[in-house]
Write an enzyme that holds these catalytic residues in place. Structure first.
Site, mmCIF file in Angstrom:
data_model
loop_
_atom_site.group_PDB
_atom_site.id
_atom_site.type_symbol
_atom_site.label_atom_id
_atom_site.label_comp_id
_atom_site.label_asym_id
_atom_site.label_seq_id
_atom_site.Cartn_x
_atom_site.Cartn_y
_atom_site.Cartn_z
ATOM 1 N N ALA A 1 7.138 3.422 8.562
ATOM 2 C CA ALA A 1 8.270 3.266 7.636
ATOM 3 C C ALA A 1 9.084 2.039 8.001
ATOM 4 O O ALA A 1 10.267 2.107 8.332
ATOM 5 C CB ALA A 1 9.146 4.524 7.661
ATOM 6 N N GLY A 2 8.424 0.880 7.950
ATOM 7 C CA GLY A 2 9.118 -0.385 8.114
ATOM 8 C C GLY A 2 9.776 -0.791 6.815
ATOM 9 O O GLY A 2 10.192 0.063 6.026
ATOM 10 N N ALA A 3 9.839 -2.093 6.546
ATOM 11 C CA ALA A 3 10.559 -2.559 5.364
ATOM 12 C C ALA A 3 9.940 -2.036 4.070
ATOM 13 O O ALA A 3 10.634 -1.466 3.222
ATOM 14 C CB ALA A 3 10.602 -4.090 5.361
ATOM 15 N N ILE A 4 8.623 -2.204 3.907
ATOM 16 C CA ILE A 4 7.968 -1.713 2.696
ATOM 17 C C ILE A 4 7.900 -0.200 2.692
ATOM 18 O O ILE A 4 8.223 0.472 1.700
ATOM 19 C CB ILE A 4 6.550 -2.309 2.553
ATOM 20 C CG1 ILE A 4 6.635 -3.774 2.129
ATOM 21 C CG2 ILE A 4 5.722 -1.524 1.537
ATOM 22 C CD1 ILE A 4 7.124 -4.000 0.702
ATOM 23 N N GLY A 5 7.472 0.386 3.801
ATOM 24 C CA GLY A 5 7.316 1.836 3.867
ATOM 25 C C GLY A 5 8.616 2.584 3.620
ATOM 26 O O GLY A 5 8.653 3.568 2.873
ATOM 27 N N ASN B 1 -2.473 -5.862 3.183
ATOM 28 C CA ASN B 1 -2.834 -7.193 2.720
ATOM 29 C C ASN B 1 -4.337 -7.398 2.909
ATOM 30 O O ASN B 1 -4.993 -6.686 3.677
ATOM 31 C CB ASN B 1 -2.079 -8.256 3.516
ATOM 32 C CG ASN B 1 -0.615 -8.352 3.127
ATOM 33 O OD1 ASN B 1 -0.264 -8.208 1.959
ATOM 34 N ND2 ASN B 1 0.248 -8.592 4.103
ATOM 35 N N LYS C 1 -3.844 -11.464 -5.117
ATOM 36 C CA LYS C 1 -2.866 -11.555 -4.031
ATOM 37 C C LYS C 1 -3.440 -12.302 -2.839
ATOM 38 O O LYS C 1 -2.749 -13.079 -2.181
ATOM 39 C CB LYS C 1 -2.383 -10.172 -3.611
ATOM 40 C CG LYS C 1 -1.276 -10.273 -2.564
ATOM 41 C CD LYS C 1 -0.584 -8.982 -2.280
ATOM 42 C CE LYS C 1 0.573 -9.242 -1.300
ATOM 43 N NZ LYS C 1 1.216 -8.003 -0.863
ATOM 44 N N SER D 1 4.659 -13.438 6.186
ATOM 45 C CA SER D 1 4.632 -12.384 7.206
ATOM 46 C C SER D 1 3.926 -12.864 8.469
ATOM 47 O O SER D 1 4.294 -12.473 9.582
ATOM 48 C CB SER D 1 3.930 -11.143 6.651
ATOM 49 O OG SER D 1 2.609 -11.438 6.248
ATOM 50 N N GLU E 1 -2.033 -10.902 11.605
ATOM 51 C CA GLU E 1 -2.891 -10.115 10.719
ATOM 52 C C GLU E 1 -3.940 -11.045 10.093
ATOM 53 O O GLU E 1 -4.000 -11.231 8.885
ATOM 54 C CB GLU E 1 -2.039 -9.440 9.646
ATOM 55 C CG GLU E 1 -2.703 -8.273 8.962
ATOM 56 C CD GLU E 1 -1.789 -7.594 7.963
ATOM 57 O OE1 GLU E 1 -2.075 -6.433 7.624
ATOM 58 O OE2 GLU E 1 -0.803 -8.200 7.510
#
Length: 324
Positions: free
Chosen positions: A8-12, A102, A204, A273, A285
């Site tokens: 549950a970071g920024a997107i989560g 991604n 993307k 990112s 990543e």
């Protein structure tokens, strides 16, 4: 419907807060000061669409949550293979895993009719380690067109975009996709169910495969890369090579390379990112974003000299991250 946000970071945290606002039972898996802030004050979302706070249960121990209907993966793809201990307590026989990653997903050839059906991509699933943790039959793909950042513990800044395109690896529409889409829309997000999500993946990826590594190598923002004559041409070549690889795999996304670059330029002084991870001395990543594309070029016999060159240099950079 019970949903766990694993990572549950920024997107989560943003997705979890939106689902909670729409009436879904949501549990967040987080850690550290971020977790403590959520436990104390909930998730605060600051957005041009309106600020709101969601007081959702949060823990660092998924066993406290137990089995759920959907797990939304907010983890970076390079941590999937080691996520088993966190994921297992959340699963029952029909639990669906929505992987918001991604790059090229580990399930890319699952259910894809043709000469490569069932093939494993070593760059993203080395030795089958990811498939062992994330069963192919549980997977729903998710392409994120949304930009967020953690402004502080428990505080998410939503910058732009609300679209989370989802789809079955085998294509078509399923009840489990439709149900998740309905919950996301109830929370104020866009969540179209795509008949062929691979087109979205490549659209993307065109940006990620080019802008992410160049930004890390040059320590440059999106607008700096897009407005510098040399790097703009490099991005164009990388995108054209990526489209050729996609076509060799039978995927033909309808997109203009120049419009894609112009769109990135309009994002402005934004750090990718990968550059953010580099500045924080975190692992890059790279495997799913660029190494996999090069592997697919080799698989299909598609020339990709620019992608190969940029990958070679960025791969060397990646070996130095975290080294004192």
């Amino acid at each position: 419907m019970r949903v766990a946000i694993l990572g549950a970071g920024a997107i989560g945290a943003y997705v979890g807060a939106a689902l909670h606002r729409g009436g879904t039972e949501v549990h967040l898996v987080a850690r550290g000061a971020h977790l403590e802030a959520i436990r104390s004050d909930g998730v605060t979302v600051l957005s041009p669409r309106g600020d709101f706070t969601a007081r959702t249960p949060a823990t660092d121990d998924p066993a406290e949550i137990g089995p759920v209907d959907y797990v939304f993966l907010g983890l970076k793809a390079n941590s999937y293979a080691s996520a088993g201990p966190l994921l297992t307590p959340l699963l029952h026989d029909r639990t669906v895993v929505v992987a918001a990653q991604n790059g090229i997903p580990w399930w890319y050839f699952h259910g894809l009719k043709g000469p490569y059906e069932g093939r494993r991509i070593e760059s993203v699933d080395p030795g089958g380690a990811v498939t062992q943790v994330l069963e192919l039959g549980r997977a729903i793909g998710c392409v994120v067109y949304c930009s967020t950042e953690l402004e502080g513990p428990g505080v998410v800044r939503h910058l732009e975009g609300t679209r989370f395109s989802i789809g079955e690896p085998a294509g078509g529409r399923s009840q489990r996709c439709e149900a998740f889409s309905t919950a996301m829309v109830a929370g104020g997000l866009k969540c179209p169910v795509e008949d062929d999500l691979r087109k979205d993946i490549w659209i993307k990826l065109l940006g990620n495969a080019a802008f992410n590594p160049i930004s890390a190598l040059a320590r440059a923002t999106m607008v700096e890369i897009a407005t510098h004559q040399g790097t703009r041409q490099m991005v164009r070549l990388m995108m054209e090579e990526s489209l050729a690889i996609a076509a060799a795999l039978g995927c033909h996304p309808e997109i203009s390379v120049d419009k894609r670059i112009d769109g990135a330029e309009r994002v402005g002084e934004h750090k990718t990112s990968m550059l953010q991870d580099l500045e924080k001395d975190k692992p890059l990543e790279l495997d799913v974003i660029l190494a996999a594309v090069v592997e697919l070029a080799e698989l299909t016999g598609t020339p990709a000299p620019t992608l190969r060159a940029v990958h070679a240099v960025t791969d060397l950079l990646a070996t130095k991250v975290g080294v004192a």
